[in-house]
Write a protein that holds these residues in place. Structure first.
Motif, PDB file in Angstrom:
ATOM      1  N   TRP A 128       0.812  -1.214   0.000  1.00 35.63           N
ATOM      2  CA  TRP A 128       0.000   0.000   0.000  1.00 35.63           C
ATOM      3  C   TRP A 128       0.841   1.258   0.000  1.00 35.63           C
ATOM      4  O   TRP A 128       0.460   2.262  -0.614  1.00 35.63           O
ATOM      5  N   ALA A 129       1.986   1.211   0.655  1.00 36.81           N
ATOM      6  CA  ALA A 129       2.881   2.368   0.589  1.00 36.81           C
ATOM      7  C   ALA A 129       3.323   2.582  -0.856  1.00 36.81           C
ATOM      8  O   ALA A 129       3.318   3.709  -1.368  1.00 36.81           O
ATOM      9  N   ALA A 130       3.654   1.473  -1.523  1.00 35.57           N
ATOM     10  CA  ALA A 130       4.067   1.570  -2.926  1.00 35.57           C
ATOM     11  C   ALA A 130       2.928   2.112  -3.770  1.00 35.57           C
ATOM     12  O   ALA A 130       3.132   2.955  -4.654  1.00 35.57           O
ATOM     13  N   LEU A 131       1.720   1.644  -3.487  1.00 29.87           N
ATOM     14  CA  LEU A 131       0.574   2.110  -4.264  1.00 29.87           C
ATOM     15  C   LEU A 131       0.360   3.612  -4.085  1.00 29.87           C
ATOM     16  O   LEU A 131       0.142   4.340  -5.055  1.00 29.87           O
ATOM     17  N   VAL A 132       0.460   4.059  -2.846  1.00 31.40           N
ATOM     18  CA  VAL A 132       0.203   5.476  -2.590  1.00 31.40           C
ATOM     19  C   VAL A 132       1.257   6.348  -3.281  1.00 31.40           C
ATOM     20  O   VAL A 132       0.930   7.339  -3.933  1.00 31.40           O
ATOM     21  N   VAL A 133       2.511   5.935  -3.177  1.00 39.79           N
ATOM     22  CA  VAL A 133       3.568   6.696  -3.855  1.00 39.79           C
ATOM     23  C   VAL A 133       3.300   6.717  -5.365  1.00 39.79           C
ATOM     24  O   VAL A 133       3.347   7.769  -6.012  1.00 39.79           O
ATOM     25  N   THR A 134       2.999   5.555  -5.920  1.00 38.82           N
ATOM     26  CA  THR A 134       2.731   5.464  -7.356  1.00 38.82           C
ATOM     27  C   THR A 134       1.582   6.379  -7.766  1.00 38.82           C
ATOM     28  O   THR A 134       1.685   7.123  -8.747  1.00 38.82           O
ATOM     29  N   TYR A 135       0.504   6.326  -6.995  1.00 39.93           N
ATOM     30  CA  TYR A 135      -0.667   7.115  -7.380  1.00 39.93           C
ATOM     31  C   TYR A 135      -0.413   8.614  -7.251  1.00 39.93           C
ATOM     32  O   TYR A 135      -0.918   9.393  -8.055  1.00 39.93           O
ATOM     33  N   VAL A 136       0.358   9.010  -6.250  1.00 38.48           N
ATOM     34  CA  VAL A 136       0.672  10.436  -6.125  1.00 38.48           C
ATOM     35  C   VAL A 136       1.465  10.886  -7.355  1.00 38.48           C
ATOM     36  O   VAL A 136       1.162  11.908  -7.978  1.00 38.48           O
ATOM     37  N   LEU A 137       2.467  10.092  -7.728  1.00 39.55           N
ATOM     38  CA  LEU A 137       3.286  10.470  -8.878  1.00 39.55           C
ATOM     39  C   LEU A 137       2.453  10.468 -10.164  1.00 39.55           C
ATOM     40  O   LEU A 137       2.534  11.391 -10.974  1.00 39.55           O
ATOM     41  N   LEU A 138       1.625   9.438 -10.330  1.00 42.29           N
ATOM     42  CA  LEU A 138       0.792   9.378 -11.535  1.00 42.29           C
ATOM     43  C   LEU A 138      -0.185  10.553 -11.572  1.00 42.29           C
ATOM     44  O   LEU A 138      -0.385  11.170 -12.618  1.00 42.29           O
ATOM     45  N   ALA A 139      -0.773  10.847 -10.418  1.00 42.50           N
ATOM     46  CA  ALA A 139      -1.728  11.960 -10.367  1.00 42.50           C
ATOM     47  C   ALA A 139      -1.033  13.274 -10.713  1.00 42.50           C
ATOM     48  O   ALA A 139      -1.588  14.112 -11.428  1.00 42.50           O
ATOM     49  N   ASN A 140       0.187  13.442 -10.223  1.00 42.21           N
ATOM     50  CA  ASN A 140       0.956  14.641 -10.582  1.00 42.21           C
ATOM     51  C   ASN A 140       1.130  14.738 -12.089  1.00 42.21           C
ATOM     52  O   ASN A 140       0.916  15.788 -12.693  1.00 42.21           O
ATOM     53  N   LEU A 141       1.538  13.626 -12.696  1.00 43.85           N
ATOM     54  CA  LEU A 141       1.766  13.622 -14.139  1.00 43.85           C
ATOM     55  C   LEU A 141       0.484  13.931 -14.897  1.00 43.85           C
ATOM     56  O   LEU A 141       0.474  14.702 -15.849  1.00 43.85           O
ATOM     57  N   MET A 142      -0.622  13.305 -14.454  1.00 38.06           N
ATOM     58  CA  MET A 142      -1.878  13.456 -15.182  1.00 38.06           C
ATOM     59  C   MET A 142      -2.368  14.891 -15.166  1.00 38.06           C
ATOM     60  O   MET A 142      -2.945  15.374 -16.134  1.00 38.06           O
ATOM     61  N   ARG A 143      -2.142  15.556 -14.047  1.00 35.30           N
ATOM     62  CA  ARG A 143      -2.634  16.910 -13.898  1.00 35.30           C
ATOM     63  C   ARG A 143      -1.871  17.933 -14.740  1.00 35.30           C
ATOM     64  O   ARG A 143      -2.411  18.960 -15.128  1.00 35.30           O
ATOM     65  N   GLY A 144      -0.619  17.655 -15.006  1.00 36.87           N
ATOM     66  CA  GLY A 144       0.231  18.668 -15.623  1.00 36.87           C
ATOM     67  C   GLY A 144       0.343  18.530 -17.135  1.00 36.87           C
ATOM     68  O   GLY A 144      -0.484  17.906 -17.793  1.00 36.87           O
TER      69      GLY A 144
END
Ligand SMILES: Nc1ncnc2c1ncn2[C@@H]1O[C@H](COP(=O)(O)OP(=O)(O)OP(=O)(O)O)[C@@H](O)[C@H]1O
Ligand SMILES: [Mg+2]
Lengths: 364, 295
Positions: free
Chosen positions: A202-218
């Protein structure tokens, strides 16, 4: 969890236009928002993990690795329009890398470094495949990745070092004492290895999703979506189609690699049978069920695929079916759910909710 | 690309005038048996509006596709500010300072109007992948700057209030403006407009004419258009293509009277009545359907 999804859904209230209409403030930075969602998500996960038993913990670990891979796949397919039927193969790369790095007593590398290495190795393999795939279009990419999904488990058999049919056992390193202490301090209960892996997942998932969300937004996400919507217009706007596609592919396969690493630790064995075409298709159905291009959707899809079979089997035995019959129920219900979603809610679960909400607000 | 440059430059314009911003010299393109362009040459001077007209299938879109790198010419050269563009690829246009609108709209349907325009502003982006990945303030500020730029451009075209809408839900003339905004936001020095008036009503077309004239304080414009009124009123110079050849060039009045032009349009009155679409009636060419890239 971060809930970044596709463009159209952003703040539809702002779309109620008119000269004096509400003007959307451009968030100065998305990171604080994504991070606070991440912290909330981790808190929720901790609560769930501590209030459920060992079996549920292991299911949560499965959900985590499916979710990581599905998150990467939804970026590739939903945002960039590339259909991959072969993400299971990339998970295999990550899983075998992990198994090899953890082999040895004690393992040569600390766990976070092993996870990073598995991600990196898969990323490199993904880059090679991505460069080839960027020359292909639509159905051909699907075909090529399908071939990969079929070929990889077969190829693995030819390498003695990879354990053949039996695969490799994955040695989980001892949980560090400070982690045990910290866990006891926070939760008041012992951290068993199953739970430890689930937390790592879950830690890996959260890190992944934060990074992906950052990319998607920009700008990167915008570039991917532009390529998806109209290649020629995107090119004229200065986008290098090949580079954009390869980047999306690489990001997506890196996620699959990390997912594979978590899977290896959760399942404790990496064998070719674990990475059959079924895995790739499972990922794709998680993404489609949840709603293409949405991380929330990817997570919901992964939850469904993890818990639905067990739930259905349970209901079956409660209803007086034999264990075998009840177990047969799960694929049927799963298939029906899939058909139902495609017929009734082709935009997936999040997509449909989004549309409903928008309609209620009276926005086109 | 190192074609033999047998440039039969029979250009009459700009001799001794300002140096050309963009030149096409002796360009020929063949699609199988079809000679889409033969030895076409033209110059665009800075801040000039150059019209390219001709009947359906004359090669106008192909000419744009050559200028954009979508079609590699069999021979001929492209010069941008005096330097040869070799191996031009479409994605390089924006950074060179060349903008283009497509004959179709080519809007990104699942992105908001604002995002559509922001994609066009990529030339002004200053941050890359890493700041996006880690959500650094730098990337966010850069994005905010792009958004502000895109909004200004939308406002300049009077469509800012649609910024948060999806293009599919908007009336056609608004979508046309969004497409134009996406090309303009990159602040090009040369703008290629392929049939910008298609689907517009009379008054909208007049507005478009003014708008195009207004652009010439910042950029040169190359305009492909069937609506002769618009072409005649906004262009400084006109190049007429027929069957892939330049059959005339000069100012609007010259071209209008040119016997070759009149013949090419089968006696239709060139620059005739309101909204007259010369060339559309050329029955002889009705069979030539067009399959230009990006349309
Ligand atoms: N990709 C292609 N492959 C084959 N032939 C093509 C291609 N693109 C254009 N052509 C042909 O080249 C000729 C010139 O077409 P082009 O699209 O440039 O004309 P146009 O002047 O833009 O016409 P219109 O006014 O209808 O837009 C036509 O005969 C067309 O059929
Ligand atoms: Mg055309």
């Amino acid at each position: 969890m971060p809930t970044t999804t596709e463009a159209g859904e952003k703040d539809p209230a702002a779309a109620a236009d008119g000269r004096g209409g509400p003007r959307r403030r451009w968030r100065s930075s998305v990171l604080p928002r994504h991070l606070s969602l991440a912290v909330l998500g981790l808190l929720a996960v901790t609560v769930v993990m501590e209030t459920t038993g060992s079996f549920a913990n292991s299911q949560l670990a499965s959900m985590a690795y499916l979710g990581i891979a599905a998150g990467g796949l939804t970026v590739l397919t939903g945002l960039n329009g590339q259909l991959s039927l072969g993400h299971g193969a990339f998970m295999a790369v990550g899983a075998y890398t992990t198994a090899l790095f953890l082999d040895g007593e004690p393992p040569a590398l600390p766990l976070p470094v092993v996870l990073a290495a598995a991600t990196l190795v898969t990323l490199l393999v993904g880059a090679v495949v991505g460069v080839a795939a960027a020359r292909l279009h639509g159905p051909y990419i699907a075909g090529a990745t399908l071939a990969l999904a079929v070929a990889v488990p077969g190829v693995v058999l030819h390498f003695e070092r990879l354990g053949g049919e039996q695969g490799l056992g994955v040695r989980m390193p001892e949980t560090p004492v400070w982690v045990l202490d910290a866990a006891y301090f926070v939760t008041g209960s012992e951290l068993d290895p199953t739970k430890y892996v689930a937390y790592i997942g879950w830690a890996a998932l959260v890190v992944t999703y934060v990074l992906l969300a950052n990319l998607m937004r920009g700008r990167v996400g915008r570039t991917w979506r532009a390529v998806r919507d109209d290649e020629v217009a995107a090119e004229i706007a200065g986008i290098h189609l090949g580079r954009a596609r390869v980047l999306a592919f690489v990001v997506s396969t890196a996620c699959a690699g990390l997912a594979g690493a978590v899977m290896a630790m959760a399942v404790r064995i990496t064998a070719p049978s674990g990475f059959s075409l079924t895995l790739s298709l499972t990922l794709l159905s998680a993404v489609v069920l949840g709603g293409l291009g949405s991380l929330t959707g990817a997570l919901i899809g992964s939850a469904l695929l993890t818990f639905l079979p067990h739930l259905v089997t349970g209901l079956g035995t409660d209803a007086g079916l034999t264990d075998v019959r009840a177990a047969e129920l799960a694929p049927a219900v799963y298939g029906l759910t899939m058909i139902l979603v495609i017929l009734v809610a082709p935009a997936g679960i999040t997509g449909t909710l989004r549309n409903l909400w928008r309609r209620r607000r009276g926005v086109a | 690309m190192s074609p033999p440059t047998t440039a039969t430059t029979e250009r009459t314009d700009h001799d001794g005038g300002p140096p050309a911003l963009f030149s096409i010299t002796g360009v020929s393109v063949r699609f199988g048996g079809v000679r889409a362009l033969s030895e076409v040459s033209l110059d665009v001077a800075p801040r000039q509006v150059l019209g390219v007209i001709g009947p359906n299938g004359a090669g106008k879109t192909t000419l744009f596709n050559v200028a954009c790198g979508f079609v590699r010419p069999d021979s001929g050269r492209l010069l941008w500010k005096g330097e040869e563009l070799t191996g031009l690829r479409p994605h390089r246009l924006a950074s060179l300072g060349i903008g283009r609108t497509l004959q179709g709209l080519g809007l990104f349907d699942r992105m908001t109007v604002l995002e559509n325009v922001m994609v066009g502003a990529g030339r002004h982006a200053r941050t890359g992948f890493a700041s996006a990945l880690f959500g650094l303030g730098r990337g966010a500020r850069d994005d905010a700057a792009l958004a502000a730029r895109a909004r200004r451009t939308l406002a300049g075209l009077g469509v800012e209030r649609y910024a948060d809408r999806l293009p599919g839900s908007l009336p056609y003339p608004v979508r046309k403006r969004v497409a134009l905004a996406r090309a303009l936001v990159g602040e090009p020095e040369l703008l290629l407009l392929d049939e910008p008036a298609g689907g517009l009503a009379g008054d909208e077309m007049a507005e478009l004419g003014e708008l195009i004239r207004g652009l010439t304080d910042r950029m040169a414009v190359m305009l492909v258009e069937h609506h002769m009124d618009l072409v005649m009123s906004v262009c400084d110079d006109i190049t007429v293509l027929d069957f892939g050849r330049v059959i005339a060039r000069g100012g609007p009045d010259e071209v209008r009277r040119d016997p070759a032009v009149v013949a090419a349009y089968l006696g239709e009155e060139v620059g005739g009545k309101a909204g007259g679409k010369a060339g559309e009636g050329a029955g002889e060419r009705a069979g030539r359907e067009q399959r230009g890239t990006g349309e």
